[in-house]
Scaffold this motif. Structure first.
Motif, short mmCIF file in Angstrom:
data_model
loop_
_atom_site.label_atom_id
_atom_site.label_comp_id
_atom_site.label_asym_id
_atom_site.label_seq_id
_atom_site.Cartn_x
_atom_site.Cartn_y
_atom_site.Cartn_z
N PHE A 1 -10.97 46.09 16.53
CA PHE A 1 -11.87 45.71 15.45
C PHE A 1 -11.31 46.09 14.08
O PHE A 1 -11.48 45.35 13.11
N THR A 2 -10.64 47.23 13.98
CA THR A 2 -10.13 47.65 12.67
C THR A 2 -8.96 46.79 12.19
O THR A 2 -8.62 46.84 11.01
N LEU B 1 -9.41 46.22 24.00
CA LEU B 1 -10.11 45.12 24.67
C LEU B 1 -9.18 44.00 25.11
O LEU B 1 -9.43 43.36 26.14
N ILE B 2 -8.15 43.72 24.34
CA ILE B 2 -7.21 42.65 24.67
C ILE B 2 -5.90 43.29 25.12
O ILE B 2 -5.15 43.81 24.30
N TYR B 3 -5.65 43.27 26.41
CA TYR B 3 -4.46 43.93 26.96
C TYR B 3 -4.07 43.29 28.28
O TYR B 3 -4.89 42.56 28.87
N PRO B 4 -2.83 43.51 28.77
CA PRO B 4 -1.81 44.39 28.19
C PRO B 4 -1.13 43.75 26.98
O PRO B 4 -0.90 42.55 26.96
N GLY C 1 -8.42 33.18 12.78
CA GLY C 1 -9.55 33.77 13.46
C GLY C 1 -9.20 35.06 14.17
O GLY C 1 -8.07 35.53 14.13
N HIS C 2 -10.23 35.60 14.82
CA HIS C 2 -10.10 36.88 15.52
C HIS C 2 -10.44 36.68 16.98
O HIS C 2 -11.31 35.89 17.33
N GLN C 3 -9.73 37.37 17.85
CA GLN C 3 -9.91 37.34 19.30
C GLN C 3 -9.90 35.90 19.81
O GLN C 3 -8.92 35.19 19.65
N HIS C 4 -10.99 35.39 20.41
CA HIS C 4 -10.88 34.05 20.98
C HIS C 4 -11.21 32.94 19.99
O HIS C 4 -11.14 31.76 20.34
N LEU D 1 -5.56 36.92 14.95
CA LEU D 1 -5.66 38.37 15.01
C LEU D 1 -6.20 38.77 16.38
O LEU D 1 -7.31 38.39 16.75
N ALA D 2 -5.40 39.52 17.15
CA ALA D 2 -5.82 40.08 18.44
C ALA D 2 -6.33 39.01 19.40
O ALA D 2 -7.38 39.17 20.03
N THR D 3 -5.60 37.92 19.51
CA THR D 3 -6.02 36.79 20.34
C THR D 3 -5.39 36.83 21.72
O THR D 3 -4.17 36.98 21.83
N PRO D 4 -6.17 36.67 22.79
CA PRO D 4 -5.63 36.73 24.15
C PRO D 4 -5.08 35.38 24.62
O PRO D 4 -5.64 34.74 25.52
N TYR D 5 -3.97 34.94 24.04
CA TYR D 5 -3.39 33.66 24.43
C TYR D 5 -3.03 33.64 25.92
O TYR D 5 -3.09 32.59 26.56
#
Length: 320
Positions: free
Chosen positions: A243-244, A213-216, A127-130, A155-159
């Motif tokens: 997103f890309t 959006l997902i940082y640091p 999946g993507h993000q959350h 992908l780009a997940t804020p664990y």
């Protein structure tokens, strides 16, 4: 052609004949918390390619974040994975991912059980993000799931949470439930981090250093016990953002490496020649995709206005 998956209560009862570790005798693992979402809603949210029943390799479950499955994956992985001969199912939640992630996890539980029963194989969570947070929560608190899952790919997940949500929710004093839960230091993420990664599946976390959006980064997306990759580890300064990354060729090949091998993705198997190709194969750029993107942009203000609450949802009793 894609079909709506049917509720498969009878098939799940015979999981012991097709999936290791799910015997229907006294050795059954605890099924975990009772699902409170209506079965019809659970079933309606899951859509699968027609080759799921005859799968010759583990099918992939795609979980989006603040979007429908088509908005997140219709122009990328829902095109590319079937073209590579990989059965795919996707979830599209009624609240489009803005609601309580603990409820979203119930959809994941149902999806994995259904896919494993229909295919006779383990399932790859992706999946993507959350979206992968929904999946990891399901894996952690439903004890029968780890035996049904071979890989978790994100992908780009804020664990570890994202500071963007933390500052945004604290400043406005109101956010949709999912925003509170992905914020740095949330009760949801603290509860998840307090548990070890479930044994069985392999874990691959992919991120970009230029995520707005997902940082640091890399801290936000680094998952202890996983193979952690930035696309810039393969191609330094590669201009990929939040997103890309969904259509990026390097990220796609890291995903394929995890899918094509036992265990997580391995850096040494990822070719540096990928840097010369920007996008993954079989991307769909057409009027339909553009309309889907516009619908995504239009729904964001509505959710921010209608779904915002003043505090993070309370932890479910089973997670306290």
């Amino acid at each position: 052609m894609r079909i709506r998956s049917l509720v498969m209560a009878s098939a799940i009862a015979v999981l012991s004949t097709v999936v290791p570790g799910t015997a229907s005798d006294g050795g059954n693992p605890d099924p975990g918390p009772v699902l409170t979402v209506e079965p019809a809603a659970l079933d309606h949210a899951l859509t699968c390619t027609t080759d799921l029943h005859d799968a010759t390799r583990d099918p992939v479950l795609l979980a989006p974040a603040f979007a429908t499955d088509q908005q997140s994956f219709g122009w990328n992985y829902l095109q590319s994975l079937p073209a590579a001969g990989i059965p795919v199912c996707s979830l599209s939640l009624p609240d489009e991912g803005y609601g309580d992630l603990q409820i979203a996890a119930q959809y994941v539980v149902h999806a994995v059980r259904t896919m494993a029963a229909d295919s006779g194989r383990q399932v790859v969570m992706m999946g993507h993000q959350h979206g992968p947070l929904d999946e990891l929560w399901a894996l952690t608190f439903w004890p029968d799931l780890p035996a049904l899952v071979s890989d978790v790919i994100s992908l780009a997940t804020p664990y570890n949470g994202t500071d963007s949500a933390r500052s945004g929710c604290d400043d406005s004093q109101e956010c949709p439930p999912a925003n509170w839960q992905i914020a740095t230091g949330s009760t949801f993420l603290t509860s998840l981090a307090a548990r070890p990664l479930p044994d069985g599946p392999s874990y691959t976390s992919i991120h970009t250093k230029f995520d707005q959006l997902i940082y640091p980064q890399p801290h936000a997306s680094n998952l202890a016990g996983a193979a952690n990759f930035a696309v810039q580890d393969v191609c330094p300064l590669r201009p990929v953002e939040h997103f890309t990354i969904l259509g990026d060729n390097v990220a796609y090949n890291i995903v394929l490496d995890a899918l094509d091998h036992e265990g997580p993705a391995v850096r040494e198997r990822i070719s540096n020649n990928l840097c010369f190709t920007a996008t993954m194969p079989n991307l769909r750029y057409d009027a339909r995709a553009a309309i889907t993107g516009l619908k995504y942009l239009a729904q964001v203000p509505r959710h921010l206005i209608e779904d915002s609450v003043t505090a993070e949802p309370e932890l479910a009793s089973y997670a306290r």
